[in-house]
Scaffold this motif. Structure first.
Motif, short mmCIF file in Angstrom:
data_model
loop_
_atom_site.label_atom_id
_atom_site.label_comp_id
_atom_site.label_asym_id
_atom_site.label_seq_id
_atom_site.Cartn_x
_atom_site.Cartn_y
_atom_site.Cartn_z
N VAL A 1 1.88 -6.01 8.06
CA VAL A 1 1.04 -4.82 7.98
C VAL A 1 -0.36 -5.23 7.55
CG1 VAL A 1 0.76 -2.55 6.89
CG2 VAL A 1 3.06 -3.42 7.38
N ARG A 2 -1.37 -4.79 8.32
CA ARG A 2 -2.76 -5.07 7.95
C ARG A 2 -3.04 -4.53 6.55
NH1 ARG A 2 -5.83 -2.38 12.65
NH2 ARG A 2 -6.68 -1.38 10.82
N LEU A 3 -3.88 -5.24 5.81
CA LEU A 3 -4.18 -4.86 4.43
C LEU A 3 -4.65 -3.41 4.32
CD1 LEU A 3 -6.04 -8.04 3.11
CD2 LEU A 3 -3.64 -7.43 2.84
N ASP A 4 -5.48 -2.95 5.25
CA ASP A 4 -6.02 -1.61 5.16
C ASP A 4 -5.00 -0.53 5.52
OD1 ASP A 4 -6.14 -2.51 7.84
OD2 ASP A 4 -7.75 -1.12 8.31
N LEU A 5 -3.83 -0.91 6.01
CA LEU A 5 -2.80 0.07 6.39
C LEU A 5 -1.62 0.12 5.42
CD1 LEU A 5 -2.71 -0.49 10.26
CD2 LEU A 5 -3.95 1.27 8.96
N VAL A 6 -1.59 -0.79 4.46
CA VAL A 6 -0.45 -0.86 3.53
C VAL A 6 -0.28 0.45 2.78
CG1 VAL A 6 0.44 -1.97 1.43
CG2 VAL A 6 -0.49 -3.37 3.31
N SER A 7 -1.35 1.00 2.24
CA SER A 7 -1.23 2.22 1.42
C SER A 7 -0.78 3.43 2.23
CB SER A 7 -2.54 2.51 0.69
OG SER A 7 -3.57 2.69 1.62
N GLY A 8 -0.80 3.35 3.56
CA GLY A 8 -0.32 4.44 4.40
C GLY A 8 1.19 4.46 4.55
N LYS A 9 1.87 3.42 4.08
CA LYS A 9 3.33 3.35 4.12
C LYS A 9 3.92 4.12 2.95
CE LYS A 9 4.30 0.23 7.39
NZ LYS A 9 5.14 0.58 8.53
N ASP A 10 5.18 4.48 3.05
CA ASP A 10 5.92 5.07 1.94
C ASP A 10 6.36 3.91 1.04
OD1 ASP A 10 7.42 6.64 0.21
OD2 ASP A 10 9.07 6.93 1.63
N LEU A 11 5.50 3.57 0.08
CA LEU A 11 5.72 2.37 -0.73
C LEU A 11 6.66 2.62 -1.90
CD1 LEU A 11 2.03 1.05 -0.93
CD2 LEU A 11 3.83 0.37 0.68
N HIS A 12 7.41 1.58 -2.26
CA HIS A 12 8.18 1.60 -3.51
C HIS A 12 7.18 1.96 -4.61
CE1 HIS A 12 9.93 -0.08 -7.15
NE2 HIS A 12 11.11 0.01 -6.55
N PRO A 13 7.53 2.86 -5.53
CA PRO A 13 6.55 3.31 -6.54
C PRO A 13 5.91 2.18 -7.34
CG PRO A 13 8.51 4.69 -6.60
CD PRO A 13 8.80 3.57 -5.64
N GLY A 14 6.68 1.18 -7.73
CA GLY A 14 6.11 0.07 -8.49
C GLY A 14 5.10 -0.72 -7.68
N PHE A 15 5.45 -1.00 -6.43
CA PHE A 15 4.53 -1.72 -5.55
C PHE A 15 3.31 -0.85 -5.26
CE2 PHE A 15 3.33 -3.00 -1.10
CZ PHE A 15 2.66 -4.15 -1.48
N GLY A 16 3.54 0.43 -5.02
CA GLY A 16 2.43 1.34 -4.74
C GLY A 16 1.42 1.39 -5.88
N ALA A 17 1.92 1.39 -7.11
CA ALA A 17 1.03 1.42 -8.28
C ALA A 17 0.23 0.12 -8.42
CB ALA A 17 1.84 1.68 -9.55
N SER A 18 0.83 -0.99 -8.02
CA SER A 18 0.15 -2.28 -8.18
C SER A 18 -0.70 -2.66 -6.97
CB SER A 18 1.18 -3.38 -8.47
OG SER A 18 2.03 -3.57 -7.36
N TRP A 19 -0.48 -2.01 -5.82
CA TRP A 19 -1.15 -2.42 -4.60
C TRP A 19 -2.68 -2.43 -4.69
CZ3 TRP A 19 -1.29 -5.51 -0.91
CH2 TRP A 19 -2.17 -5.34 0.17
N PRO A 20 -3.35 -1.42 -5.26
CA PRO A 20 -4.83 -1.48 -5.28
C PRO A 20 -5.37 -2.76 -5.93
CG PRO A 20 -4.10 0.73 -5.82
CD PRO A 20 -2.86 -0.14 -5.80
N GLU A 21 -4.78 -3.17 -7.04
CA GLU A 21 -5.24 -4.39 -7.72
C GLU A 21 -4.86 -5.64 -6.92
OE1 GLU A 21 -6.95 -6.98 -10.58
OE2 GLU A 21 -7.31 -4.90 -10.01
N LEU A 22 -3.65 -5.65 -6.38
CA LEU A 22 -3.23 -6.80 -5.56
C LEU A 22 -4.11 -6.93 -4.32
CD1 LEU A 22 0.63 -6.25 -5.79
CD2 LEU A 22 -0.69 -8.06 -6.94
N HIS A 23 -4.42 -5.80 -3.70
CA HIS A 23 -5.29 -5.77 -2.51
C HIS A 23 -6.66 -6.35 -2.87
CE1 HIS A 23 -7.24 -3.11 0.82
NE2 HIS A 23 -7.26 -4.38 1.14
#
Length: 186
Positions: free
Chosen positions: A154-176
């Motif tokens: 998944v392209r980096l700019d499209l990751v947040s559009g997925k139904d993410l696991h809550p823990g991963f979703g919370a950490s994604w902005p900083e990881l990105h």
């Protein structure tokens, strides 16, 4: 979205759709702990999987994006997207555990990636370590155990559009942000 279809175990046709009903019994939901680390821990901040902590592998291929795992429905927060990973073994370093889990779940060859950084979520009695790696030698991910419904680049700019696991979703902005900083520095 750059998509890589995973091949289900026992299915010799690459890109064939994954259907859990086609899996042999031994590849369906595991029955009982397989390692002493395969257990829940509970405390005042919640219940978490992995007696000795857990780790996941954030695999980044600059040309394809990041490798995400569509989690099996029977798993905790099943049906969401996250990283291949899981419970650490007693005494196991997080980097080794993340590489081991990603190889077990998604056929990510450890020799085909290079560690970029780690990020630790710590609640005091449990930790989750995200190990970010960059692909240095191309490989084809494959569903190699019953914990995945699908694997997808998944392209980096499209990751947040997925139904993410809550823990991963919370950490994604900083990881990105850290992945982008690392790419800019190279």
């Amino acid at each position: 979205m750059d998509r890589t279809a995973a091949t289900a175990p026992g299915n010799s046709q690459p890109g064939a759709p994954y259907n859990s009903a086609t899996l042999p019994d031994e590849l369906r939901r595991p029955r009982g702990p397989r390692d002493p680390g395969d257990a829940w821990v509970e405390g005042d901040r919640g219940r978490f999987w992995g007696r000795f902590g857990s780790a996941g592998l954030l695999v980044h291929d600059p040309a394809k994006g990041v490798l995400l795992q569509h989690r099996a429905l029977w798993s905790d927060k099943g049906g969401t997207w996250g990283l291949p990973g899981g419970a650490l073994h007693q005494g196991e370093e997080a980097v080794h555990g993340a590489l081991r889990e990603a190889e077990e779940e998604a056929a990510v060859p450890p020799e085909s990636v290079r560690v970029l950084f780690t990020s630790v979520f710590d609640v005091g009695y449990w930790t989750y370590t995200t190990v970010a790696v960059e692909v240095v030698e191309q490989f084809d991910p494959a569903i190699s155990d019953p914990e995945s419904l699908e694997l997808q680049w998944v392209r980096l700019d499209l990751v947040s559009g997925k139904d993410l696991h809550p823990g991963f979703g919370a950490s994604w902005p900083e990881l990105h942000r850290r992945l982008l900083e690392g790419s800019a520095a190279r």
